[in-house]
Design a protein around this motif. Sequence first.
Motif, PDB file in Angstrom:
ATOM      1  N   PRO A 141     -82.696  21.367 -21.589  1.00  0.00           N
ATOM      2  CA  PRO A 141     -82.611  22.147 -22.827  1.00  0.00           C
ATOM      3  C   PRO A 141     -81.248  22.780 -23.039  1.00  0.00           C
ATOM      4  O   PRO A 141     -80.836  23.033 -24.166  1.00  0.00           O
ATOM      5  N   GLY A 142     -80.536  23.057 -21.942  1.00  0.00           N
ATOM      6  CA  GLY A 142     -79.218  23.669 -22.045  1.00  0.00           C
ATOM      7  C   GLY A 142     -78.131  22.647 -22.317  1.00  0.00           C
ATOM      8  O   GLY A 142     -78.357  21.428 -22.258  1.00  0.00           O
ATOM      9  N   GLY A 143     -76.926  23.139 -22.620  1.00  0.00           N
ATOM     10  CA  GLY A 143     -75.818  22.254 -22.950  1.00  0.00           C
ATOM     11  C   GLY A 143     -74.663  22.371 -21.977  1.00  0.00           C
ATOM     12  O   GLY A 143     -74.576  23.326 -21.189  1.00  0.00           O
ATOM     13  N   TYR A 144     -73.746  21.393 -22.064  1.00  0.00           N
ATOM     14  CA  TYR A 144     -72.579  21.370 -21.175  1.00  0.00           C
ATOM     15  C   TYR A 144     -71.506  20.516 -21.836  1.00  0.00           C
ATOM     16  O   TYR A 144     -71.813  19.509 -22.484  1.00  0.00           O
ATOM     17  N   LEU A 145     -70.263  20.918 -21.697  1.00  0.00           N
ATOM     18  CA  LEU A 145     -69.137  20.116 -22.167  1.00  0.00           C
ATOM     19  C   LEU A 145     -68.344  19.658 -20.950  1.00  0.00           C
ATOM     20  O   LEU A 145     -67.682  20.461 -20.287  1.00  0.00           O
ATOM     21  N   CYS A 146     -68.423  18.368 -20.653  1.00  0.00           N
ATOM     22  CA  CYS A 146     -67.744  17.826 -19.482  1.00  0.00           C
ATOM     23  C   CYS A 146     -66.236  17.762 -19.735  1.00  0.00           C
ATOM     24  O   CYS A 146     -65.754  17.994 -20.841  1.00  0.00           O
ATOM     25  N   GLY A 182     -80.807  31.526 -21.644  1.00  0.00           N
ATOM     26  CA  GLY A 182     -81.016  30.789 -20.408  1.00  0.00           C
ATOM     27  C   GLY A 182     -80.956  29.289 -20.583  1.00  0.00           C
ATOM     28  O   GLY A 182     -80.886  28.544 -19.598  1.00  0.00           O
ATOM     29  N   MET A 183     -80.978  28.829 -21.825  1.00  0.00           N
ATOM     30  CA  MET A 183     -80.839  27.397 -22.094  1.00  0.00           C
ATOM     31  C   MET A 183     -79.680  27.155 -23.072  1.00  0.00           C
ATOM     32  O   MET A 183     -79.734  26.327 -23.963  1.00  0.00           O
ATOM     33  N   GLY A 184     -78.610  27.937 -22.871  1.00  0.00           N
ATOM     34  CA  GLY A 184     -77.429  27.825 -23.722  1.00  0.00           C
ATOM     35  C   GLY A 184     -76.386  26.894 -23.131  1.00  0.00           C
ATOM     36  O   GLY A 184     -76.667  26.064 -22.262  1.00  0.00           O
ATOM     37  N   LEU A 185     -75.148  27.059 -23.589  1.00  0.00           N
ATOM     38  CA  LEU A 185     -74.029  26.265 -23.080  1.00  0.00           C
ATOM     39  C   LEU A 185     -73.613  26.841 -21.733  1.00  0.00           C
ATOM     40  O   LEU A 185     -73.249  28.019 -21.633  1.00  0.00           O
ATOM     41  N   SER A 186     -73.629  26.020 -20.700  1.00  0.00           N
ATOM     42  CA  SER A 186     -73.454  26.556 -19.344  1.00  0.00           C
ATOM     43  C   SER A 186     -71.998  26.798 -18.979  1.00  0.00           C
ATOM     44  O   SER A 186     -71.722  27.540 -18.030  1.00  0.00           O
ATOM     45  N   ASN A 187     -71.054  26.168 -19.676  1.00  0.00           N
ATOM     46  CA  ASN A 187     -69.639  26.374 -19.330  1.00  0.00           C
ATOM     47  C   ASN A 187     -68.851  26.885 -20.538  1.00  0.00           C
ATOM     48  O   ASN A 187     -67.850  26.291 -20.956  1.00  0.00           O
ATOM     49  N   VAL A 188     -69.323  28.004 -21.058  1.00  0.00           N
ATOM     50  CA  VAL A 188     -68.667  28.636 -22.200  1.00  0.00           C
ATOM     51  C   VAL A 188     -67.193  28.913 -21.917  1.00  0.00           C
ATOM     52  O   VAL A 188     -66.324  28.697 -22.783  1.00  0.00           O
ATOM     53  N   ASP A 189     -66.875  29.380 -20.718  1.00  0.00           N
ATOM     54  CA  ASP A 189     -65.493  29.752 -20.401  1.00  0.00           C
ATOM     55  C   ASP A 189     -64.555  28.547 -20.491  1.00  0.00           C
ATOM     56  O   ASP A 189     -63.386  28.696 -20.877  1.00  0.00           O
ATOM     57  N   ASP A 190     -65.045  27.368 -20.143  1.00  0.00           N
ATOM     58  CA  ASP A 190     -64.203  26.176 -20.218  1.00  0.00           C
ATOM     59  C   ASP A 190     -63.855  25.853 -21.669  1.00  0.00           C
ATOM     60  O   ASP A 190     -62.716  25.497 -21.985  1.00  0.00           O
ATOM     61  N   ALA A 192     -63.853  28.073 -24.098  1.00  0.00           N
ATOM     62  CA  ALA A 192     -63.029  29.182 -24.570  1.00  0.00           C
ATOM     63  C   ALA A 192     -61.555  28.959 -24.230  1.00  0.00           C
ATOM     64  O   ALA A 192     -60.663  29.257 -25.032  1.00  0.00           O
ATOM     65  N   LYS A 193     -61.278  28.418 -23.052  1.00  0.00           N
ATOM     66  CA  LYS A 193     -59.888  28.171 -22.649  1.00  0.00           C
ATOM     67  C   LYS A 193     -59.226  27.140 -23.553  1.00  0.00           C
ATOM     68  O   LYS A 193     -58.054  27.259 -23.901  1.00  0.00           O
ATOM     69  N   VAL A 194     -59.983  26.126 -23.954  1.00  0.00           N
ATOM     70  CA  VAL A 194     -59.428  25.105 -24.848  1.00  0.00           C
ATOM     71  C   VAL A 194     -59.180  25.693 -26.232  1.00  0.00           C
ATOM     72  O   VAL A 194     -58.097  25.532 -26.810  1.00  0.00           O
ATOM     73  N   ILE A 195     -60.171  26.400 -26.776  1.00  0.00           N
ATOM     74  CA  ILE A 195     -60.039  26.980 -28.116  1.00  0.00           C
ATOM     75  C   ILE A 195     -58.876  27.969 -28.152  1.00  0.00           C
ATOM     76  O   ILE A 195     -58.123  28.038 -29.134  1.00  0.00           O
ATOM     77  N   ALA A 196     -58.693  28.738 -27.082  1.00  0.00           N
ATOM     78  CA  ALA A 196     -57.649  29.769 -27.044  1.00  0.00           C
ATOM     79  C   ALA A 196     -56.245  29.182 -27.139  1.00  0.00           C
ATOM     80  O   ALA A 196     -55.307  29.869 -27.540  1.00  0.00           O
ATOM     81  N   SER A 215     -70.567  35.873 -33.582  1.00  0.00           N
ATOM     82  CA  SER A 215     -69.879  36.587 -32.506  1.00  0.00           C
ATOM     83  C   SER A 215     -68.406  36.218 -32.525  1.00  0.00           C
ATOM     84  O   SER A 215     -68.038  35.083 -32.876  1.00  0.00           O
ATOM     85  N   ALA A 216     -67.559  37.158 -32.138  1.00  0.00           N
ATOM     86  CA  ALA A 216     -66.169  36.811 -31.857  1.00  0.00           C
ATOM     87  C   ALA A 216     -66.155  35.850 -30.672  1.00  0.00           C
ATOM     88  O   ALA A 216     -66.938  35.980 -29.728  1.00  0.00           O
ATOM     89  N   PHE A 217     -65.240  34.878 -30.730  1.00  0.00           N
ATOM     90  CA  PHE A 217     -65.156  33.903 -29.636  1.00  0.00           C
ATOM     91  C   PHE A 217     -63.744  33.343 -29.546  1.00  0.00           C
ATOM     92  O   PHE A 217     -63.276  32.653 -30.456  1.00  0.00           O
ATOM     93  N   SER A 218     -63.041  33.681 -28.486  1.00  0.00           N
ATOM     94  CA  SER A 218     -61.771  33.063 -28.130  1.00  0.00           C
ATOM     95  C   SER A 218     -60.787  33.008 -29.301  1.00  0.00           C
ATOM     96  O   SER A 218     -60.162  31.982 -29.568  1.00  0.00           O
ATOM     97  N   GLY A 219     -60.665  34.128 -30.017  1.00  0.00           N
ATOM     98  CA  GLY A 219     -59.708  34.210 -31.103  1.00  0.00           C
ATOM     99  C   GLY A 219     -60.198  33.686 -32.436  1.00  0.00           C
ATOM    100  O   GLY A 219     -59.451  33.652 -33.413  1.00  0.00           O
ATOM    101  N   THR A 220     -61.463  33.298 -32.499  1.00  0.00           N
ATOM    102  CA  THR A 220     -62.040  32.841 -33.760  1.00  0.00           C
ATOM    103  C   THR A 220     -63.434  33.453 -33.893  1.00  0.00           C
ATOM    104  O   THR A 220     -63.756  34.456 -33.260  1.00  0.00           O
ATOM    105  N   ILE A 221     -64.269  32.874 -34.758  1.00  0.00           N
ATOM    106  CA  ILE A 221     -65.651  33.333 -34.948  1.00  0.00           C
ATOM    107  C   ILE A 221     -66.573  32.167 -34.635  1.00  0.00           C
ATOM    108  O   ILE A 221     -66.350  31.040 -35.091  1.00  0.00           O
TER     109      ILE A 221
END
Length: 279
Positions: A141-146, A182-190, A192-196, A215-221
């Motif tokens: 159910p959760g997501g991931y960006l490889c 609990g079933m969201g995107l598991s690597n949000v920080d990864d 965020a680093k790309v978007i930033a 929500s605010a997110f990595s310099g955008t919305i």
Amino acid sequence: MGQRPIAPKIGAMLIAQISDTHVVPTACEKGKLMRTEEHLRTAVAHLLALRPRPDVVLISGDLVEDGTREEYELFAELLAPLKAEIPIYLAPGNHDEREAMRSVLRDHGYDYLPTEGPLQYAVDLGELRLLSLDTVVPGEPGGYLCEERLAWLDAQLAKDARPTLVMQHHPPFLTGLVRMDGMGLSNVDDEAKVIAKHSNVVRVLSGHLHRSISSAFSGTIAMTAPSCAHAVELDLQTEGRLAVVQEPPAASVHLWKDDNLVSHTSYIGDYGPPYVIAE
């Protein structure tokens, strides 16, 4: 059978977004309970009746309930009146099955969907670009960006400085809806680093939550669109529960004008004529 090209527009563009259509035939037991076939028919009529009419429609995942070819055939049939008038762009969600979605919907003219690999792609919208990401982990159910998908996003953002919309099913932020988080995107920080690294992302458009949340997110919305079917209960307790409620279905409507994107919620249904205060 392909998408009609979007005529480049100067100054203004209207982008409608629906999400989590969860199409399942009304004839089956789950369909009788969820009524998603009926909900999508109503949403299509609602989008066609908007004035001004949207220039493009985005659908941010969980297109169908069980990922079957039968459901995708029904999904395409329900969308046909809308697709005949307005270009539609799709992202997969955790309820979607990549190969069935790819195979059936490419046959129905959604030929921008890649023939292999992740279902992500770039689209020219005139003044804007759309980058649609595939956050699906099959069977989860959760997501991931490889690394591959994030590298593609990074390269696409670097190659064109135009204002860009990023569409993905799983939102890149925590919402306080404990069970859904609990079933969201598991690597949000990864992500965020790309978007930033890039200043051209004007919005990250998601679904999955069946509610309108931002929500605010990595310099955008970043924001989620409500479902045009059922909603997830607004339960912000520490433990939380997962429950579906029959709140009014809705769409997000994003207006790009004067180099700014403003987002609205458009409720789907008949609530009577406007009470005109002033002309």
